[in-house]
Design a protein around this motif. Structure first.
Motif, PDB file in Angstrom:
ATOM      1  N   GLU A  79      41.910  29.076  63.055  1.00  0.00           N
ATOM      2  CA  GLU A  79      40.457  28.928  62.988  1.00  0.00           C
ATOM      3  C   GLU A  79      39.814  29.191  64.349  1.00  0.00           C
ATOM      4  O   GLU A  79      38.758  29.830  64.436  1.00  0.00           O
ATOM      5  N   HIS A 175      31.153  27.190  66.687  1.00  0.00           N
ATOM      6  CA  HIS A 175      30.804  25.884  66.117  1.00  0.00           C
ATOM      7  C   HIS A 175      32.095  25.083  65.988  1.00  0.00           C
ATOM      8  O   HIS A 175      33.191  25.633  66.066  1.00  0.00           O
ATOM      9  N   LYS A 178      36.327  23.395  61.440  1.00  0.00           N
ATOM     10  CA  LYS A 178      36.435  22.490  60.302  1.00  0.00           C
ATOM     11  C   LYS A 178      37.783  21.784  60.282  1.00  0.00           C
ATOM     12  O   LYS A 178      37.900  20.668  59.804  1.00  0.00           O
ATOM     13  N   SER A 179      38.797  22.444  60.833  1.00  0.00           N
ATOM     14  CA  SER A 179      40.145  21.863  60.843  1.00  0.00           C
ATOM     15  C   SER A 179      40.336  20.820  61.932  1.00  0.00           C
ATOM     16  O   SER A 179      41.387  20.183  62.000  1.00  0.00           O
ATOM     17  N   ASP A 181      38.991  17.846  62.210  1.00  0.00           N
ATOM     18  CA  ASP A 181      39.188  16.520  61.603  1.00  0.00           C
ATOM     19  C   ASP A 181      40.602  16.355  61.063  1.00  0.00           C
ATOM     20  O   ASP A 181      41.210  15.299  61.188  1.00  0.00           O
TER      21      ASP A 181
END
Length: 188
Positions: A79, A175, A178-179, A181
Motif C-alpha cells: 500500500e 493519505h 488503510k492497512s 490499523d
C-alpha cells in the motif's frame, strides 16, 4: 476483467488488465503482494491499459504467505508503494530496493521492525529526505539494522505514526494507509 498493479525494472509502476482466472497454484501465488514475477503484456492502440498475456513466478516468498506478521507487513508495504509511486517512471534503484526488501521480509527471523526500515529507506529513494524520529532509540541517527533493535509495542507504534506524518507532510497526494490499523493490531 481485473486490474493488476506491478512495478517493473524497465518502466516502473504499471497498471495491467487481467482477463480470465488463472487456475494453476503457482500462477495464482504470483498475484500475491510482493511476488517477484516475469510477465508479458500486450498493448493495443484502442486500449489505454496494457493487457497481461502471461505471468511466471520467479520468486515466491513462501514465509510471507504463511506468517501473519510478514503478510501484514507485505500488505502495508504494498500500500505504501501504491500511495507513493504514482507515475510510470523507470527507476532501477527503486526496483532493486523492492526486490531486496521482499527477500529480507521472507528471510529475516525477526520481521517486527522491517516496515519501519522500509519506510525510512523508501523516503530516501523518493527524494523526500531522511525522517527525524524524535523520542525514539533512533533519535540520534538512523541505523540500518532495525531487526537488531528491540522496540516496545508503544515505541514501534510511535515511530510508525511519526513516519506516516512525515509522508503526509512531504507528499501532497499521500493519505494514511488503510492497512495501518491492521498493522498496529497485529503487532499489539
Amino acid at each position: 476483467m481485473s486490474l493488476l498493479h506491478v512495478y517493473t525494472r524497465s518502466e516502473g509502476r504499471l497498471l495491467l488488465q487481467v482477463y480470465g482466472a488463472h487456475s494453476k497454484h503457482k500462477v495464482r501465488a504470483a498475484y500475491q503482494p510482493l511476488s517477484i514475477v516475469e510477465l508479458t503484456c500486450s498493448t493495443q492502440p484502442t486500449r489505454q491499459i496494457p493487457t497481461l498475456v502471461s505471468i511466471d513466478p520467479l520468486y515466491l516468498p513462501d514465509n510471507v504467505y504463511t506468517d501473519i506478521r510478514r503478510q501484514t507487513i507485505a500488505l502495508f508495504s504494498t500500500e505504501m508503494l501504491l500511495l507513493t509511486l504514482t507515475h510510470p517512471m523507470q527507476d532501477e534503484q527503486m526496483y532493486d530496493f523492492i526486490v531486496d526488501f521482499v527477500h529480507e521480509l521472507n528471510d529475516n527471523p525477526a520481521p517486527e521492525n522491517l516496515h519501519i526500515s522500509f519506510m525510512i529507506r523508501l523516503a530516501e529513494l523518493l527524494g523526500i529526505g531522511t525522517p527525524e524520529l524524535t523520542d525514539t532509540p533512533f533519535a540520534d541517527g538512523i541505523i540500518d539494522n532495525f531487526s537488531s533493535v528491540a522496540l516496545s509495542r508503544h515505541a514501534r507504534q510511535d515511530i510508525l505514526h511519526q513516519l506516516c506524518n512525515y509522508y503526509l507532510t512531504h507528499i501532497e497526494s499521500f493519505h494514511m494507509p488503510k492497512s495501518l490499523d491492521i498493522l498496529t493490531e497485529v503487532f499489539n
